[in-house]
Scaffold this active site. Structure first.
Site, PDB file in Angstrom:
ATOM      1  N   HIS A 206      48.333  32.408  -1.640  1.00  0.00           N
ATOM      2  CA  HIS A 206      49.393  31.660  -1.106  1.00  0.00           C
ATOM      3  C   HIS A 206      50.282  31.204  -0.046  1.00  0.00           C
ATOM      4  CE1 HIS A 206      51.318  35.339  -1.636  1.00  0.00           C
ATOM      5  NE2 HIS A 206      52.973  34.953  -1.435  1.00  0.00           N
TER       6      HIS A 206
HETATM    7  C1  UD1 Z   1      57.371  33.306  -2.954  1.00  0.00           C
HETATM    8  C2  UD1 Z   1      57.848  34.038  -2.043  1.00  0.00           C
HETATM    9  C3  UD1 Z   1      56.717  34.771  -1.603  1.00  0.00           C
HETATM   10  C4  UD1 Z   1      56.072  35.915  -2.900  1.00  0.00           C
HETATM   11  C5  UD1 Z   1      55.747  34.957  -3.269  1.00  0.00           C
HETATM   12  C6  UD1 Z   1      54.828  35.710  -4.939  1.00  0.00           C
HETATM   13  C7  UD1 Z   1      60.241  32.804  -0.291  1.00  0.00           C
HETATM   14  C8  UD1 Z   1      60.411  32.433   0.855  1.00  0.00           C
HETATM   15  N1  UD1 Z   1      58.718  33.833  -0.772  1.00  0.00           N
HETATM   16  O1  UD1 Z   1      56.637  32.217  -2.687  1.00  0.00           O
HETATM   17  O2  UD1 Z   1      57.475  36.039   0.036  1.00  0.00           O
HETATM   18  O3  UD1 Z   1      55.354  36.529  -1.938  1.00  0.00           O
HETATM   19  O4  UD1 Z   1      56.872  34.261  -4.234  1.00  0.00           O
HETATM   20  O5  UD1 Z   1      54.541  34.570  -5.816  1.00  0.00           O
HETATM   21  O6  UD1 Z   1      60.524  33.663  -1.072  1.00  0.00           O
HETATM   22  N2  UD1 Z   1      56.171  28.046  -8.958  1.00  0.00           N
HETATM   23  C9  UD1 Z   1      56.117  27.039 -10.423  1.00  0.00           C
HETATM   24  N3  UD1 Z   1      56.622  28.412 -11.279  1.00  0.00           N
HETATM   25  C10 UD1 Z   1      57.402  29.593 -11.170  1.00  0.00           C
HETATM   26  C11 UD1 Z   1      57.775  29.420  -9.473  1.00  0.00           C
HETATM   27  C12 UD1 Z   1      57.563  28.643  -8.909  1.00  0.00           C
HETATM   28  O7  UD1 Z   1      55.513  26.529 -10.830  1.00  0.00           O
HETATM   29  O8  UD1 Z   1      57.677  30.171 -11.931  1.00  0.00           O
HETATM   30  C13 UD1 Z   1      56.126  26.846  -8.220  1.00  0.00           C
HETATM   31  C14 UD1 Z   1      57.159  26.329  -7.653  1.00  0.00           C
HETATM   32  O9  UD1 Z   1      58.394  25.301  -8.304  1.00  0.00           O
HETATM   33  C15 UD1 Z   1      56.980  25.258  -5.878  1.00  0.00           C
HETATM   34  C16 UD1 Z   1      55.732  26.978  -5.736  1.00  0.00           C
HETATM   35  O10 UD1 Z   1      55.604  27.771  -7.260  1.00  0.00           O
HETATM   36  O11 UD1 Z   1      56.403  24.640  -6.245  1.00  0.00           O
HETATM   37  C17 UD1 Z   1      56.218  27.947  -4.945  1.00  0.00           C
HETATM   38  O12 UD1 Z   1      57.520  28.802  -5.319  1.00  0.00           O
HETATM   39  P1  UD1 Z   1      58.433  29.232  -4.152  1.00  0.00           P
HETATM   40  O13 UD1 Z   1      59.553  30.260  -4.960  1.00  0.00           O
HETATM   41  O14 UD1 Z   1      58.992  27.895  -3.560  1.00  0.00           O
HETATM   42  O15 UD1 Z   1      57.466  30.058  -3.060  1.00  0.00           O
HETATM   43  P2  UD1 Z   1      56.506  30.921  -3.611  1.00  0.00           P
HETATM   44  O16 UD1 Z   1      55.429  30.288  -2.939  1.00  0.00           O
HETATM   45  O17 UD1 Z   1      55.845  31.477  -4.617  1.00  0.00           O
END
Ligand code: UD1
Length: 359
Positions: A206
């Site tokens: 990821h």
């Molecule tokens: C975050 C953390 C990372 C951790 C990872 C584990 C930061 C900078 N990064 O990254 O350290 O390893 O989580 O999962 O805080 N999304 C969903 N559903 C959710 C959550 C997110 O669909 O419940 C989508 C969001 O809309 C976004 C993408 O997933 O498009 C990324 O989510 P985001 O919270 O930005 O960071 P992660 O890549 O998950």
């Protein structure tokens, strides 16, 4: 003493669970408020962890949802500042290195609330990773560090932090792993695919560096499929990766993509896997304790003990590096590793014992 416990994203939940359990036992001396920032909000990324790990309903959910790093940071800071202004805490306890960790520590510190950083002091040296910036900023304003490793202690000393602020307690993520190991649950996919112990790979990807570019992601996955020699690869796909994968035609008979799995199912799969391939930091700690070979698709790590002591190897992000490591794995010569010091299931108890001395 009043403590705010902050949790925002998936890797936070298994770290706070044992701390809350230990705090529940000293309720007459320390009261806590559990704050979910809402950075992760899906049932699969958040809700299921609360259910499976017996974490109580948060007192507050800031519901920040998706957005850019700055957008999420700003919304979390605003929400948490407002909460503090309404009802001040003595300490703000943050874990790990996600956006919520940094945002809440800044909001707290500016209101003279002392910051406790669980898992403080670890560094990858890679400032292109958002997590590294989160670690640096959080640690720069932390009052009490609860650390997981000698390397973390050393890093903090080098940064000029006093010894009294650095408390080496071990790893709360491992508290949760050891507590729940007897309850790991075979996921449906195990029987559906007729998997057998030590006869399949588990893969998670990821990190922006690996998944944000279609071509890169495709060549990594292609190389892994080639190196798997037909063994099933179970790939629970993070939402971030899912968005990119949609546009890529990856089609291999032994590659099985699933939704993100719950804690108990994911760790069942990892425990019985032939090997785990990942770009997560936390998973390298869990595989070290479970003595499962782990191949990390990153060029650096903030958790060097998983390599020097544990079962992890840094493969890097260049797809060409994958084949030789896969060859070594199939030859049966992977290291078995040992468990790092104080990763013994009692870290949260040590944290709470230390907190009691601060009343
Ligand atoms: C975050 C953390 C990372 C951790 C990872 C584990 C930061 C900078 N990064 O990254 O350290 O390893 O989580 O999962 O805080 N999304 C969903 N559903 C959710 C959550 C997110 O669909 O419940 C989508 C969001 O809309 C976004 C993408 O997933 O498009 C990324 O989510 P985001 O919270 O930005 O960071 P992660 O890549 O998950």
């Amino acid at each position: 003493m009043k403590i705010d416990i902050i949790a925002g994203a998936r890797p936070n939940f298994m770290k706070i669970a044992p701390i809350i359990e230990a705090l529940e036992k000293v309720k007459n001396k320390i009261t806590y408020r559990l704050i979910h920032t809402g950075q992760h909000y899906d049932k699969k990324m958040s809700g299921s962890f609360f259910e499976e790990l017996g974490i109580p309903e948060p007192h507050v959910n800031l519901e920040v949802g998706s957005g850019t790093q700055a957008h999420q940071t700003a919304k979390i800071m605003e929400g948490y500042e407002a909460l503090l202004l309404e009802d001040m805490a003595d300490y703000c306890l943050v874990v790990g290195d996600v956006t919520s960790t940094m945002a809440c520590s800044i909001a707290a510190k500016k209101l003279n609330v002392k910051v406790i950083h669980v898992e403080g002091g670890i560094r990858s040296g890679d400032e292109t990773m958002p997590e590294e910036i989160n670690r640096m900023v959080t640690d720069s304003i932390t009052d009490v560090f609860y650390t997981t490793s000698d390397t973390a202690n050393e890093n903090l000393r080098k940064l000029g932090h006093d010894d009294e602020k650095i408390i080496f307690v071990g790893n709360t993520m491992i508290d949760t792993l050891l507590k729940y190991m007897p309850y790991f649950t075979k996921p449906k996919v195990y029987d559906e695919l007729n998997l057998r112990a030590k006869g399949y790979f588990v893969m998670t990807l990821h990190r922006p560096a690996n998944v944000d570019e279609e071509k890169k992601l495709k060549s990594l996955v292609d190389e892994i499929v080639k190196g798997s020699r037909g063994m099933p690869i179970i790939f629970p796909v993070h939402p971030r990766t899912a968005k990119i994968l949609k546009g890529i035609g990856i089609d291999a008979e032994n590659l099985h993509m699933t939704e993100p799995l719950g804690y108990l199912s994911f760790n069942y799969l990892a425990k019985h896997a032939f090997a785990v391939i990942t770009d997560s930091g936390g998973i390298t700690e869990e595989t070290t304790v479970m003595k499962v070979p782990c191949l990390t698709l990153r060029d650096n790590t903030e958790r060097p003990e998983t390599i020097t002591i544990g079962t992890n190897v840094l493969v890097g992000t260049n797809p060409d590096n994958i084949a030789p490591h896969m060859k070594k794995l199939h030859s049966g010569n992977w290291k078995t590793g040992n468990t790092p010091r104080l990763w013994d299931g009692k870290t949260a108890e040590r944290i709470v014992q230390d907190l009691l001395t601060r009343i």
